[in-house]
Design a protein around this motif. Sequence first.
Motif, mmCIF file in Angstrom:
data_model
loop_
_atom_site.group_PDB
_atom_site.id
_atom_site.type_symbol
_atom_site.label_atom_id
_atom_site.label_comp_id
_atom_site.label_asym_id
_atom_site.label_seq_id
_atom_site.Cartn_x
_atom_site.Cartn_y
_atom_site.Cartn_z
ATOM 1 N N GLY A 1 0.789 -1.227 0.000
ATOM 2 C CA GLY A 1 0.000 0.000 0.000
ATOM 3 C C GLY A 1 0.815 1.266 0.000
ATOM 4 O O GLY A 1 0.288 2.342 0.335
ATOM 5 N N HIS A 2 2.089 1.181 -0.384
ATOM 6 C CA HIS A 2 2.932 2.377 -0.465
ATOM 7 C C HIS A 2 2.772 3.037 -1.834
ATOM 8 O O HIS A 2 2.720 2.360 -2.869
ATOM 9 N N SER A 3 2.709 4.353 -1.854
ATOM 10 C CA SER A 3 2.713 5.106 -3.106
ATOM 11 C C SER A 3 4.127 5.130 -3.677
ATOM 12 O O SER A 3 5.102 4.768 -2.987
ATOM 13 N N SER A 4 4.266 5.552 -4.921
ATOM 14 C CA SER A 4 5.602 5.659 -5.526
ATOM 15 C C SER A 4 6.478 6.625 -4.737
ATOM 16 O O SER A 4 7.685 6.395 -4.571
ATOM 17 N N ASP B 1 15.326 5.274 -0.923
ATOM 18 C CA ASP B 1 16.266 6.354 -1.251
ATOM 19 C C ASP B 1 16.545 6.431 -2.756
ATOM 20 O O ASP B 1 17.686 6.516 -3.215
ATOM 21 N N ILE B 2 15.455 6.383 -3.525
ATOM 22 C CA ILE B 2 15.544 6.581 -4.970
ATOM 23 C C ILE B 2 14.457 7.560 -5.378
ATOM 24 O O ILE B 2 13.539 7.849 -4.604
ATOM 25 N N SER B 3 14.532 8.074 -6.593
ATOM 26 C CA SER B 3 13.545 9.057 -7.026
ATOM 27 C C SER B 3 12.219 8.396 -7.360
ATOM 28 O O SER B 3 12.152 7.199 -7.666
ATOM 29 N N THR B 4 11.154 9.194 -7.310
ATOM 30 C CA THR B 4 9.826 8.696 -7.668
ATOM 31 C C THR B 4 9.811 8.215 -9.108
ATOM 32 O O THR B 4 9.194 7.194 -9.428
ATOM 33 N N THR C 1 12.268 6.906 -10.791
ATOM 34 C CA THR C 1 12.941 5.610 -10.872
ATOM 35 C C THR C 1 12.006 4.500 -10.401
ATOM 36 O O THR C 1 11.984 3.408 -10.983
ATOM 37 N N VAL C 2 11.235 4.777 -9.361
ATOM 38 C CA VAL C 2 10.259 3.792 -8.878
ATOM 39 C C VAL C 2 9.277 3.448 -9.992
ATOM 40 O O VAL C 2 8.974 2.267 -10.239
ATOM 41 N N HIS D 1 10.797 1.209 -12.641
ATOM 42 C CA HIS D 1 10.876 -0.174 -12.169
ATOM 43 C C HIS D 1 9.507 -0.854 -12.206
ATOM 44 O O HIS D 1 9.398 -2.038 -12.576
ATOM 45 N N ARG D 2 8.472 -0.134 -11.820
ATOM 46 C CA ARG D 2 7.127 -0.715 -11.826
ATOM 47 C C ARG D 2 6.710 -1.087 -13.247
ATOM 48 O O ARG D 2 6.149 -2.167 -13.465
ATOM 49 N N ARG D 3 7.001 -0.212 -14.212
ATOM 50 C CA ARG D 3 6.670 -0.524 -15.609
ATOM 51 C C ARG D 3 7.434 -1.754 -16.089
ATOM 52 O O ARG D 3 6.879 -2.619 -16.782
#
Length: 270
Positions: A225-228, A236-239, A241-242, A245-247
């Motif tokens: 349930g965490h947002s990007s 400790d990475i940028s939104t 980059t998240v 990775h999700r894509r």
Amino acid sequence: MGIDLEALSTALNTTVGKTTMTDAQFGETFCQIMASLVSFDYVVAFAYRGNERPIDLYSTFDSAEHIVFVALYQAGPYFLDPFYHAAIEHRQGVLRMRDLAPDRFFSSEYYRNYYVQTGLAEEVGFFVNVDHNITIVLSLMRKKSRGGFPPVEFSKLQAIEPLISAMVGQYWNSFASRFDRQLSCGRDQTRRPDRKADIAAADTAWLGLNLTARETAIVDLVLQGHSSESIGLKLDISTGTVKVHRRNVYRKLGISSQTQLLSLYLKSMQ
């Protein structure tokens, strides 16, 4: 509600002179103590050790409720439960679900597909660390029809917490052997003997699916349930980059939604 001193005294008197208690005896005593202080609908107690299947110690559910709150929970959704994560982090004290939940928990697929079935307005847990990295969590639950625990009742729970913690330490301990028996009997397939007990749940759930360590960490946090934005802060990475990775994860798994991601996750736990 006020404090029912007579009921509290009666509940505590059941422990006088007892050196041991069964799971049921302790659970019933806990219920009696709680009923003298606050109103609630359900009680459930689990023991947690690392990523192993939680041990069901006591509950007040009927048979149908037990399927949702215990049987389905132990089948895999516990990996996404904020109480589980607080337990394996060895948190202590009286903690509210709403304070532990990630920022998108109440709009997550886990919440919509599993947690909403519980019909709960609020869950509060007594977290007690016992032996060998084991945490006992005794949960008080209230249905939506009753509403959450008001501040005055939550304060009572905080005040009684040292007593409950001491009682758990006296009557509910030596759980390492119970987890070991569960593992040796083949009832728990989520933990490998050659892996650390606190291994990330995502590592176990996504084995063999060709995801990188970073990708497994991200999809695990997504399902919790965490947002990007929240994931970026935790790792400790940028939104951005998240999101990349999700894509990539969705492409690798051949899916296009979080609903499909949760379905794949739960199938992997069977």
